[in-house]
Design a protein around this motif. Structure first.
Motif, PDB file in Angstrom:
ATOM      1  N   LEU A   1      78.557  51.003  11.133  1.00 51.95           N
ATOM      2  CA  LEU A   1      77.363  50.873  12.402  1.00 51.95           C
ATOM      3  C   LEU A   1      76.267  51.779  11.900  1.00 51.95           C
ATOM      4  CD1 LEU A   1      76.429  50.177  15.225  1.00 51.95           C
ATOM      5  CD2 LEU A   1      77.850  52.274  16.136  1.00 51.95           C
ATOM      6  N   CYS A   2      75.372  51.407  11.866  1.00 47.23           N
ATOM      7  CA  CYS A   2      74.250  52.438  11.361  1.00 47.23           C
ATOM      8  C   CYS A   2      73.033  52.408  12.454  1.00 47.23           C
ATOM      9  CB  CYS A   2      73.465  51.708  10.260  1.00 47.23           C
ATOM     10  SG  CYS A   2      72.397  52.891   9.445  1.00 47.23           S
ATOM     11  N   VAL A   3      72.649  53.735  12.767  1.00 43.98           N
ATOM     12  CA  VAL A   3      71.476  53.763  13.761  1.00 43.98           C
ATOM     13  C   VAL A   3      70.257  54.408  12.951  1.00 43.98           C
ATOM     14  CG1 VAL A   3      70.601  54.944  15.888  1.00 43.98           C
ATOM     15  CG2 VAL A   3      73.172  54.191  15.417  1.00 43.98           C
ATOM     16  N   VAL A   4      69.047  53.861  13.035  1.00 46.76           N
ATOM     17  CA  VAL A   4      68.106  54.272  12.271  1.00 46.76           C
ATOM     18  C   VAL A   4      66.954  54.358  12.870  1.00 46.76           C
ATOM     19  CG1 VAL A   4      66.634  53.597  10.330  1.00 46.76           C
ATOM     20  CG2 VAL A   4      68.781  52.579  10.352  1.00 46.76           C
ATOM     21  N   ASN A   5      66.418  55.742  13.191  1.00 47.58           N
ATOM     22  CA  ASN A   5      65.135  55.935  13.801  1.00 47.58           C
ATOM     23  C   ASN A   5      63.863  55.466  13.132  1.00 47.58           C
ATOM     24  OD1 ASN A   5      67.067  58.341  14.623  1.00 47.58           O
ATOM     25  ND2 ASN A   5      65.673  58.346  16.275  1.00 47.58           N
ATOM     26  N   LEU A   6      63.190  54.993  13.694  1.00 48.15           N
ATOM     27  CA  LEU A   6      62.099  54.326  13.067  1.00 48.15           C
ATOM     28  C   LEU A   6      60.518  55.054  13.735  1.00 48.15           C
ATOM     29  CD1 LEU A   6      63.013  50.749  13.355  1.00 48.15           C
ATOM     30  CD2 LEU A   6      63.480  52.006  11.514  1.00 48.15           C
ATOM     31  N   ASP A   7      59.640  55.004  12.881  1.00 46.19           N
ATOM     32  CA  ASP A   7      58.328  55.694  13.228  1.00 46.19           C
ATOM     33  C   ASP A   7      57.417  54.487  14.051  1.00 46.19           C
ATOM     34  OD1 ASP A   7      58.755  57.936  12.322  1.00 46.19           O
ATOM     35  OD2 ASP A   7      57.827  57.681  10.191  1.00 46.19           O
ATOM     36  N   SER A   8      57.754  53.143  13.933  1.00 46.39           N
ATOM     37  CA  SER A   8      57.340  52.277  14.765  1.00 46.39           C
ATOM     38  C   SER A   8      58.149  50.943  14.784  1.00 46.39           C
ATOM     39  CB  SER A   8      55.909  51.577  13.709  1.00 46.39           C
ATOM     40  OG  SER A   8      56.363  51.136  12.510  1.00 46.39           O
ATOM     41  N   THR A   9      57.914  49.950  15.572  1.00 48.11           N
ATOM     42  CA  THR A   9      58.850  48.963  16.021  1.00 48.11           C
ATOM     43  C   THR A   9      58.668  47.784  15.112  1.00 48.11           C
ATOM     44  OG1 THR A   9      58.833  49.612  18.292  1.00 48.11           O
ATOM     45  CG2 THR A   9      59.603  47.450  17.909  1.00 48.11           C
ATOM     46  N   PRO A  10      59.834  46.997  14.449  1.00 52.29           N
ATOM     47  CA  PRO A  10      59.479  45.970  13.588  1.00 52.29           C
ATOM     48  C   PRO A  10      59.497  44.676  14.394  1.00 52.29           C
ATOM     49  CG  PRO A  10      61.883  46.699  13.723  1.00 52.29           C
ATOM     50  CD  PRO A  10      61.081  47.862  14.690  1.00 52.29           C
ATOM     51  N   THR A  11      58.910  43.730  13.854  1.00 49.01           N
ATOM     52  CA  THR A  11      58.842  42.541  14.742  1.00 49.01           C
ATOM     53  C   THR A  11      59.921  41.742  14.863  1.00 49.01           C
ATOM     54  OG1 THR A  11      58.063  41.313  12.438  1.00 49.01           O
ATOM     55  CG2 THR A  11      56.358  42.196  13.633  1.00 49.01           C
ATOM     56  N   GLU A  12      59.890  40.845  15.547  1.00 48.76           N
ATOM     57  CA  GLU A  12      60.807  40.168  16.068  1.00 48.76           C
ATOM     58  C   GLU A  12      61.592  39.241  14.629  1.00 48.76           C
ATOM     59  OE1 GLU A  12      60.690  37.545  19.537  1.00 48.76           O
ATOM     60  OE2 GLU A  12      60.083  39.293  20.777  1.00 48.76           O
ATOM     61  N   ALA A  13      60.438  38.834  14.075  1.00 46.05           N
ATOM     62  CA  ALA A  13      60.943  38.049  12.720  1.00 46.05           C
ATOM     63  C   ALA A  13      61.928  39.004  11.669  1.00 46.05           C
ATOM     64  CB  ALA A  13      59.286  37.429  11.943  1.00 46.05           C
ATOM     65  N   THR A  14      61.484  40.222  11.610  1.00 49.11           N
ATOM     66  CA  THR A  14      62.104  40.978  10.730  1.00 49.11           C
ATOM     67  C   THR A  14      63.490  41.353  11.510  1.00 49.11           C
ATOM     68  OG1 THR A  14      60.073  42.167   9.893  1.00 49.11           O
ATOM     69  CG2 THR A  14      62.013  43.131   9.725  1.00 49.11           C
ATOM     70  N   VAL A  15      63.557  41.506  12.585  1.00 46.48           N
ATOM     71  CA  VAL A  15      65.128  41.564  13.107  1.00 46.48           C
ATOM     72  C   VAL A  15      65.774  40.356  12.885  1.00 46.48           C
ATOM     73  CG1 VAL A  15      66.290  42.090  15.253  1.00 46.48           C
ATOM     74  CG2 VAL A  15      64.206  43.478  14.767  1.00 46.48           C
ATOM     75  N   LYS A  16      64.988  39.104  13.195  1.00 43.19           N
ATOM     76  CA  LYS A  16      65.812  38.104  12.979  1.00 43.19           C
ATOM     77  C   LYS A  16      66.206  37.589  11.540  1.00 43.19           C
ATOM     78  CE  LYS A  16      65.418  33.081  14.141  1.00 43.19           C
ATOM     79  NZ  LYS A  16      64.316  31.890  14.671  1.00 43.19           N
ATOM     80  N   GLU A  17      65.403  38.103  10.593  1.00 45.44           N
ATOM     81  CA  GLU A  17      65.630  38.012   9.180  1.00 45.44           C
ATOM     82  C   GLU A  17      66.979  39.009   8.826  1.00 45.44           C
ATOM     83  OE1 GLU A  17      63.774  38.455   4.570  1.00 45.44           O
ATOM     84  OE2 GLU A  17      62.628  38.462   6.531  1.00 45.44           O
ATOM     85  N   LEU A  18      67.049  40.074   9.502  1.00 41.59           N
ATOM     86  CA  LEU A  18      68.133  41.072   9.169  1.00 41.59           C
ATOM     87  C   LEU A  18      69.416  40.471   9.758  1.00 41.59           C
ATOM     88  CD1 LEU A  18      69.281  43.714   8.529  1.00 41.59           C
ATOM     89  CD2 LEU A  18      68.530  44.666  10.801  1.00 41.59           C
ATOM     90  N   THR A  19      69.174  39.889  11.037  1.00 41.13           N
ATOM     91  CA  THR A  19      70.454  39.404  11.541  1.00 41.13           C
ATOM     92  C   THR A  19      71.192  38.105  10.906  1.00 41.13           C
ATOM     93  OG1 THR A  19      69.249  38.188  13.359  1.00 41.13           O
ATOM     94  CG2 THR A  19      70.030  40.140  13.801  1.00 41.13           C
TER      95      THR A  19
END
Length: 529
Positions: free
Chosen positions: A498-516
Motif C-alpha cells: 500500500l502506498c500513499v503519495v503526497n502530491l503538489d497537484s492533482t493528476p488527471t482522471e486519465a492518468t489515474v485510469k492508466e495507473l489502475t
C-alpha cells in the motif's frame, strides 16, 4: 454592543436589531474596504450579504468582534479561517431560500411541460397561435431528483401534489427516509433510464461536476426534460446543447450556468424550448426577508450569550480552549473527509475511536469535526459543526463513539472507520506529532503508513514487485505532477503493498485510469484533503 450592518439586508432584520435593548446599530452600505477597517474598530458584530469582504485584515482591526452573520448561504466573502483563529463566530442562513428555490425549480418544470413563456411572447407579438404551443401533462410522469436535501425534498412534495411519480438518487439517502417520503430510492443509472423529467439539487464538487454529461444523457429516454436551479456545471452545457439539437432532450430550464453571467452569444439563448432565468433562486421578497430576519436573530442570540445556530466554524469554544483543541479538530476533519473518499459504497455507520488527552477533554467538538469532514464533499446544505450530527442522522448514517484506554504506540490517536451497507470497513488512523501538534495519518485500512493529511493524496494498492514505484513516478512526471512525499507499507515481500503519495497537484482522471489499468495495481484513487 455595536452592530455594523455592512450590506443592505431586509429592513425587518435591521428593525429587529434596533428593537433589542443594549444594541447600537450602524448601517454603512457601500463602504469601501478602507472605511470598513475604520468602522470595525469598536464593533461586536457584523451583518453582511455578499458585497462586503470580511478579510483577515478586517478581523485584525476588530478586537471586540464576536460574530459575523451572512444573510445568505455562501460565506466566500468571509475569511472563515481568520475568524476561527481569532475566536470569531461566522454564521450563515441556509434555510431562508429553500422554498424560493424549490418553487422556481417547479416553475421551470411547468414551463418545460407547457410552453407558457413562448406562448406569452407570441401573444405579445399580436398572434393567436394555438397549434404551436401544445404541451404535455405532469400527471403520472416520472420526476427524477438528483440530490434529496432540503430543496430536493420540497420539489418532491410539489411533484407528488401534481400526481407525479418521484424517484431519487442520493448516495446518502437512507431507505427509511425514502419510504417515509413515498419516494423510490434508485441508482443514478436507474433514474436516468426511468425519468421523464430530471432536476438536480447537488452541491458542485469534483464528483458532481458534469454529472449529467453526454454519457448520462445517452442513458435517458428520448424526450427527457432537464432542469438545474442548483449550481452551474452539474449539467454539462455542451452535452445539453447537443441533446437539444438532436431532439433527444425535449426541453430544459436553467437558473444557473457554468459561467455567469451567461454570455450574450450563448447557444442556450437560441432554443425556444429552453427557459432561462438569471440566477433567481433566492430572489423573492419572502426569501430576502427571511434571511435578513434570520441573521439578525442569530446575531442577537450570540451577543446575548444564548443559543448559536448555523455556525460554519467552531463557535462553542472560547479562544483558550480552541488553542488546545484546534489540532484535534483539524485532524478529525481530515480523517472524516479521508474515509468518505475511501469508502466504495453507501456508509451506514461511522465509528470514531480515540485515545490520549482527548479522554480528558470534551471531545464533542472533535466528533462533530469528524462528521463535518465526512459530509463536506457530499452535502452543501449550510453544513457546519452544529448541524453535522443532524445531517448524518437524516442521511441514515449511525455514529458510534468509542473511548479507549488500550495501550497504543502513540500518545494521541484517533481512528475513524466507515462501515458500508455490505459490511466492508474503510478506516483512517491519525495522530498529532511534535510540539506543534502536527496532524499525521499513521494507518489506512489497518496498514501502517505515515503521511501528512494535506492537499492531494494518491493512494494505491499493488502486488509487491520491482518497478512499481518507478512506473508511478514516470506517469506522474509525464504529467508534471510533483511528488512531495511517499509512504510505503507491505504485508510481506512479494505480497501486497500500500502506498500513499503526497502530491503538489492533482493528476488527471486519465492518468489515474492508466495507473489502475496496470496489471500489478489492484486499486488506486486520488483523495483530496
Amino acid at each position: 454592543m455595536k452592530i455594523l450592518v455592512a450590506d443592505k439586508i431586509s429592513p425587518k432584520g435591521v428593525a429587529f436589531l434596533r428593537a433589542q435593548k443594549g444594541f447600537e446599530v450602524v448601517e454603512a452600505y457601500g463602504s469601501s474596504p478602507a472605511q470598513i477597517l475604520e468602522l470595525v474598530k469598536d464593533v461586536h458584530a457584523i451583518a453582511v450579504r455578499s458585497e462586503t469582504k470580511i478579510t483577515a485584515e478586517v478581523f485584525a482591526a476588530a478586537p471586540l468582534l464576536k460574530v459575523v452573520g451572512r444573510a445568505g448561504v455562501g460565506v466566500d466573502n468571509v475569511d472563515v479561517d481568520a475568524a476561527t483563529e481569532r475566536g470569531v463566530i461566522v454564521m450563515n442562513t441556509p434555510s431562508g431560500n429553500t422554498i424560493a428555490t424549490a418553487e422556481l425549480t417547479f416553475t421551470h418544470i411547468l414551463c418545460g411541460a407547457r410552453p407558457v413563456p413562448q406562448a406569452a411572447a407570441s401573444m405579445r407579438d399580436g398572434k393567436w397561435d394555438r397549434k404551436s404551443f401544445s404541451g404535455i401533462e405532469l400527471f403520472k410522469k416520472t420526476l427524477g431528483i438528483v440530490g434529496l436535501g432540503r430543496i430536493g425534498s420540497e420539489v418532491a412534495k410539489r411533484a407528488q401534489a401534481f400526481g407525479m411519480n418521484v424517484v431519487a438518487f442520493d448516495p446518502y439517502l437512507s431507505p427509511t427516509r425514502a419510504k417515509a417520503m413515498q419516494i423510490e430510492a434508485v441508482t443514478l443509472d436507474q433514474l436516468l433510464a426511468q425519468a421523464d423529467y430530471i432536476t438536480v439539487h447537488m452541491p458542485l464538487t469534483e464528483q458532481t461536476q458534469y454529472m449529467i454529461d453526454e454519457a448520462a444523457l445517452a442513458k435517458c429516454k428520448k424526450g427527457v426534460r432537464l432542469f438545474n436551479c442548483a449550481r452551474g456545471g452539474i449539467i454539462k452545457e455542451a452535452a445539453l446543447i447537443a441533446g437539444l439539437k438532436s431532439g433527444h432532450v425535449a426541453a430544459a430550464g436553467l437558473d444557473v450556468f457554468e459561467e455567469e453571467p451567461l454570455a450574450a452569444d450563448s447557444e442556450l439563448r437560441k432554443f425556444p424550448n429552453v427557459s432561462l432565468t438569471p440566477h433567481l433562486g433566492a430572489s423573492t421578497a419572502e426569501a430576502q426577508d427571511a434571511v435578513g430576519v434570520e441573521v439578525a436573530e442569530q446575531i442577537a442570540d450570540v451577543l446575548a450569550g444564548g443559543v448559536i445556530r448555523n455556525a460554519v466554524n467552531m463557535p462553542s469554544l472560547d479562544a483558550a480552549t480552541l488553542k488546545i483543541i484546534g489540532p484535534y479538530l483539524e485532524l478529525g476533519s481530515k480523517l472524516g473527509t479521508l474515509v468518505q473518499q475511501l469508502a466504495t459504497d453507501r456508509v451506514e455507520k461511522l465509528r470514531i475511536s480515540y485515545w490520549g488527552k482527548l479522554l480528558e477533554l470534551d471531545a464533542n467538538a472533535v466528533i462533530r469535526a469528524i462528521q463535518r469532514g465526512f459530509l463536506s464533499r457530499i452535502s452543501s446544505e449550510g453544513l457546519n459543526y452544529i448541524n453535522a450530527p443532524f445531517v448524518m442522522d437524516r442521511l441514515g448514517v449511525q455514529v458510534e463513539v468509542v473511548k479507549s484506554n488500550q495501550e497504543t504506540d502513540y500518545t494521541e490517536l484517533m481512528l475513524v472507520e466507515a462501515v458500508t451497507a455490505k459490511g466492508e470497513v474503510f478506516s483512517a488512523t491519525g495522530t498529532l506529532l511534535g510540539k506543534a501538534s502536527s496532524p499525521r495519518i499513521v494507518a489506512l485500512n489497518g496498514r501502517e503508513v505515515e503521511a501528512e493529511p494535506k492537499g492531494a493524496l494518491l493512494v494505491y494498492e499493488n502486488h509487491d514487485e520491482p518497478g512499481i514505484i518507478g512506473m508511478v513516478g514516470t506517469l506522474l512526471g509525464r504529467e508534471k505532477v510533483n511528488i512531495a512525499a511517499m509512504s510505503l507499507s507491505r504485508n510481506n515481500a512479494g505480497g501486497t503493498a500500500l502506498c500513499v503519495v503526497n502530491l503538489d497537484s492533482t493528476p488527471t482522471e486519465a492518468t489515474v485510469k492508466e495507473l489502475t489499468s496496470h496489471r500489478a495495481i489492484k486499486q488506486a484513487l486520488v483523495v483530496n484533503l
